[in-house]
Write a protein that holds these residues in place. Structure first.
Motif, mmCIF file in Angstrom:
data_model
loop_
_atom_site.group_PDB
_atom_site.id
_atom_site.type_symbol
_atom_site.label_atom_id
_atom_site.label_comp_id
_atom_site.label_asym_id
_atom_site.label_seq_id
_atom_site.Cartn_x
_atom_site.Cartn_y
_atom_site.Cartn_z
ATOM 1 N N ALA A 73 0.912 -1.281 -0.055
ATOM 2 C CA ALA A 73 -0.093 -0.003 -0.181
ATOM 3 C C ALA A 73 0.800 1.291 0.020
ATOM 4 N N MET A 74 2.239 1.147 0.193
ATOM 5 C CA MET A 74 3.197 2.248 0.211
ATOM 6 C C MET A 74 3.320 2.296 -1.463
ATOM 7 N N ASN A 75 2.658 3.053 -2.272
ATOM 8 C CA ASN A 75 2.977 2.854 -3.636
ATOM 9 C C ASN A 75 2.982 4.369 -4.179
ATOM 10 N N ASP A 76 3.030 5.425 -3.540
ATOM 11 C CA ASP A 76 3.364 6.804 -4.076
ATOM 12 C C ASP A 76 4.502 7.530 -3.403
ATOM 13 N N ARG A 77 5.480 6.954 -2.843
ATOM 14 C CA ARG A 77 6.639 7.761 -2.320
ATOM 15 C C ARG A 77 7.825 6.960 -2.774
ATOM 16 N N THR A 78 8.897 7.864 -2.760
ATOM 17 C CA THR A 78 10.327 7.245 -2.924
ATOM 18 C C THR A 78 10.857 6.866 -1.620
ATOM 19 N N VAL A 79 11.214 5.593 -1.664
ATOM 20 C CA VAL A 79 11.715 5.006 -0.324
ATOM 21 C C VAL A 79 13.253 4.741 -0.548
ATOM 22 N N PHE A 80 13.989 5.434 0.254
ATOM 23 C CA PHE A 80 15.302 5.295 0.640
ATOM 24 C C PHE A 80 15.852 4.206 1.524
ATOM 25 N N ARG A 85 11.696 -4.263 12.790
ATOM 26 C CA ARG A 85 11.784 -4.852 14.253
ATOM 27 C C ARG A 85 10.314 -5.485 14.744
ATOM 28 N N GLY A 86 10.651 -6.803 15.029
ATOM 29 C CA GLY A 86 9.572 -7.690 15.128
ATOM 30 C C GLY A 86 8.760 -7.615 14.003
ATOM 31 N N SER A 87 7.400 -7.540 14.179
ATOM 32 C CA SER A 87 6.450 -7.453 13.102
ATOM 33 C C SER A 87 6.080 -6.153 12.385
ATOM 34 N N TYR A 88 7.044 -5.254 12.818
ATOM 35 C CA TYR A 88 6.974 -3.878 12.236
ATOM 36 C C TYR A 88 7.922 -3.621 11.111
ATOM 37 N N ILE A 89 7.538 -2.927 10.016
ATOM 38 C CA ILE A 89 8.604 -2.746 9.051
ATOM 39 C C ILE A 89 8.432 -0.996 8.873
ATOM 40 N N PHE A 90 9.682 -0.464 8.950
ATOM 41 C CA PHE A 90 9.801 0.983 8.814
ATOM 42 C C PHE A 90 10.319 1.518 7.330
ATOM 43 N N ALA A 91 9.646 2.408 6.934
ATOM 44 C CA ALA A 91 10.114 3.017 5.552
ATOM 45 C C ALA A 91 10.578 4.400 5.876
ATOM 46 N N GLY A 92 11.850 4.986 5.305
ATOM 47 C CA GLY A 92 12.233 6.030 5.265
ATOM 48 C C GLY A 92 12.048 6.650 3.921
#
Length: 407
Positions: A73-80, A85-92
């Motif tokens: 669902a993260m489909n409209d941003r540039t991700v660097f 951590r556990g079940s969490y995914i972080f996107a910068g």
């Protein structure tokens, strides 16, 4: 007269059974900036891969080891940058801060770090750190719910890594900074005037590696002093495994099997003039995000068995008195075993594995090696039980030994 029984094995090389190069699995319209592998016990492969893309193409995921990819669902941003951590995914993201998902990418939520460009993550002492453009390093003590700015607050931080309570920050044009106390205070290391693209720490020997736009640098004393490994490529990503260093560069894959003393290219199968932006290990494979220099829209994901890249270890650089192939240990084995051999003089060396029908099922080593003692850890996870033969050839030397895989 007693009968003489001869058993003759005819070794037939079958190219289709040998995986000896990078294999392209996917192509994208935007560059792959980052890759991570996350444990997933409910999947056959036991892992989920996530990648970030430029061009507002967001985050994609793979549940089959990188063979196929689906959009999250993260489909409209540039991700660097990505972190888990556990079940969490972080996107910068680019100019939109940090997002997280707790459901595999079905939904994403923005954290308190907004309106920032985020280039990298690392974890140390239970804290999560994020490197940003112009605003330095942020830290979260509660798994990304809230963030605070550390005292390194006015630099562009392109990469982060850690060892114990020490955090390293690679900056744009200001070199490497170091915090010995989980980000409370920071000092600039002697590597102080370069653009740091990536940082990695080898926990087995405390070596810190810094990839820059002018080569690869090493510190064996946690940043107090630095030496240059090579300076003819830009280094964008680094993976460490014992004495093996794998780097992704603007000239493809460069590897050292002897702690940085010598380097070889391993670009077999990569398109054109490869710019290798990111590397990740997933199970028994190494995954790479690659851009073709000669094709502006050529952005790909490649994979290759890890033991083809990292399997060999240098045990000694002393010159042995002869070529020699030793019996593997353990034998029988399941699923991995070690094969040791000696190289008397600099030679083109081939170490291959064959099944009982004489078909080549794996090519473990096929490169020029300097004199010394070597060990290769062979992983037969994908092979059935049975009798196998491994053969070493170098110059006029050739020897074959038998090993037994029991699952």
């Amino acid at each position: 007269m007693r009968p003489i029984i001869l058993t003759i094995f005819i070794f037939i090389s079958t190219i289709n059974s040998v995986f000896t190069q990078w294999i392209q699995t996917e192509s994208f319209t935007a560059a792959v900036t980052c890759l991570i592998s996350v444990p997933a016990s409910d999947l056959p492969g036991g892992e989920v891969l996530y990648l970030g893309l430029e061009g507002n193409e967001g985050v994609w995921r793979s549940t089959d080891g990188g063979d196929t990819w689906t959009e999250t669902a993260m489909n409209d941003r540039t991700v660097f940058a990505l972190a888990a951590r556990g079940s969490y995914i972080f996107a910068g993201t680019d100019e939109d801060g940090i997002y997280f998902t707790s459901n595999g990418g079905s939904t994403w939520n923005q954290t308190s770090v907004a309106n920032r460009t985020v280039y990298g993550f690392t974890e140390a002492g239970g804290y999560l750190y994020a490197g940003t453009k112009d605003y330095g390093v942020y830290c979260s003590a509660n798994n990304g719910i809230t963030w605070f700015q550390t005292s390194l607050n006015n630099k562009t931080v392109k990469s982060l890594s850690s060892f114990g309570s020490t955090v390293f920050a690679g900056t744009l044009l200001n070199g490497v900074y170091k915090s010995p106390n989980l980000g409370t205070t920071w000092t600039q290391t002697p590597l102080n005037n370069l653009h740091i693209v990536c940082i990695a720490v080898n926990g087995t020997n405390n070596e810190v590696l810094a990839g820059t736009d002018t080569g690869l640098y090493s510190s064996t004393n946690l940043g107090q002093s630095w030496s240059n490994y090579y300076h003819d490529f830009e280094v964008l990503s680094v993976i460490l495994s014992g004495g093996t260093i794998v780097t992704g560069t603007d000239g493809g894959v460069r590897i050292s099997y002897d702690n940085g003393t010598t380097w070889v290219q391993r670009n077999e199968g990569l398109n054109g003039n490869p710019l290798l932006r990111t590397l990740s290990v997933s199970g028994n494979d190494i995954i790479a995000g690659v851009t073709d220099h000669r094709d502006a829209i050529g952005n790909y994901v490649y994979k290759r068995p890890l033991n083809e890249i990292i399997g060999i270890k240098v045990l000694s650089s002393e010159v042995p008195d002869r070529f020699r192939l030793l019996q593997n240990y353990p034998n029988p084995f399941n699923p991995a075993t070690s094969i040791r051999f000696s190289i008397k003089s600099s030679s083109e060396v081939n170490l291959s594995v064959f099944n009982s029908s004489g078909q080549q099922v794996a090519e473990l080593v096929n490169k020029n090696l300097s004199p010394g003692e070597y060990e290769y850890k062979f992983d037969a996870e994908n092979l059935p039980s049975g009798i196998y033969f491994y053969r070493l050839t170098a110059e006029k030397f050739s020897e074959t030994k038998k090993m037994i895989l029991v699952k």
